[in-house]
Design an enzyme around this catalytic site. Structure first.
Site, mmCIF file in Angstrom:
data_model
loop_
_atom_site.group_PDB
_atom_site.id
_atom_site.type_symbol
_atom_site.label_atom_id
_atom_site.label_comp_id
_atom_site.label_asym_id
_atom_site.label_seq_id
_atom_site.Cartn_x
_atom_site.Cartn_y
_atom_site.Cartn_z
ATOM 1 C CB CYS A 121 49.552 -34.656 -0.842
ATOM 2 S SG CYS A 121 50.489 -35.011 -2.331
ATOM 3 C CB ALA A 122 52.233 -38.121 0.562
#
Length: 299
Positions: A121-122
């Site tokens: 993620c991110a």
């Protein structure tokens, strides 16, 4: 590994400061009954990393320890060699930029063209040739005591942190035995482990006698980054991916997941576990999830 100049070295021990200014803010909302309710949420901001005169990547981050994040990201991507001399790390908070400068002239246009999105993620990214860093790599053997695993799990999950303050964040902890040394948090688990890598690089520290604990899943990228750091053991409350397990077995990494209360599962490095604690004597952990009530299954 050559440490950075003393003026660039981070503190010898870093633990979360959930009340540090700029990391969270209060937002007004309404609960399930329609009643007004205020809650703290994580701040998220872009940070652009430069190596010498070239822009490398923009990551979304909470903004703390930007120098460690930049150096660790570049090291894990193979852009900083072990013998590179870091001459400066310059952070401009207003411009949201970190520039890492080295004595060696660098040019990574070909490498930048081969970026591949990962499951992280991110905006976690890994370059297509990152696996090359694992060629011939065999990690040092480290005896891991189950008593230390139990003690770390309890201590880390009770320690004041941004997760307990506002949720929506991952943590990665560098440990020696049962002692947490450096605890980094970020909106992406890969950012958190990059901060650990940067701390090690800037301090000139060796990871061969250390374990990394993460609140996130044990994915291929987490295993690769742990191996590139040189840490021979990786543990998590969360689960595994098949490729992460395969790579751990390839490089001799001890991999322990689903570590909750007395329970855990070791899928690589069983021979290096010293079972010096009776699980029956360890308090089991009740099923809990959500902020202020314990870390969720995939925190």
């Amino acid at each position: 590994m050559t440490p950075a100049p003393a003026m660039l070295r981070p503190p010898a021990r870093i633990l979360p400061d959930p009340h540090a200014p700029g990391l969270t803010r209060e937002v007004e909302g309404f609960d399930e009954t329609g009643a007004p309710r205020a809650t703290r949420v994580i701040e998220e901001r872009p940070l652009t990393l430069w190596l010498n005169g070239r822009e490398i990547v923009t990551v979304m981050t909470i903004g703390d320890h930007p120098e460690c994040l930049a150096v660790g990201y570049l090291a894990n991507q193979g852009m900083l060699r072990p013998d590179d001399v870091i001459t400066a790390v310059e952070h401009d908070d207003d411009l949201e930029v970190v520039v890492v400068r080295t004595a060696r002239e660098t040019d990574y246009e070909d490498k930048l063209a081969r970026r591949t999105r990962t499951s992280g993620c991110a905006v976690g990214t890994v370059f297509g040739d990152m696996m090359e860093g694992l060629d011939g790599l065999v990690l040092p053997e480290l005896e891991v005591r189950t008593s230390d695993l139990y003690a770390l799990s309890k201590a880390i999950n009770q320690m004041p942190s941004l997760y307990l303050e506002a949720g929506a964040i991952h943590g990665t902890v560098l440990c020696r035995g049962a002692e947490p040394l450096v605890y980094m948090e970020d909106v992406g688990r890969h950012n958190a482990v990059d901060k650990i890598a940067g701390w090690l690089r800037l301090r000139g520290e060796d990871a061969s006698d250390k374990l990394i604990y993460t609140t996130g899943r044990l994915t291929s990228e987490m295993v690769i980054k742990c191996a590139l750091i040189g840490a021979p053991a990786l543990a998590s409350r969360s689960g595994f991916t098949a490729w992460g397990v395969e790579i751990a077995r390839q490089v001799g990494l001890t991999l322990v997941g689903r570590l909750r209360g007395r329970r855990f599962l070791c899928l690589s490095g069983e021979a290096r576990l010293l079972r010096d604690a009776d699980p029956a004597g360890v308090a089991d952990e009740p099923r809990r999830s959500g902020r202020k009530g314990g870390r969720g299954a995939e925190a």
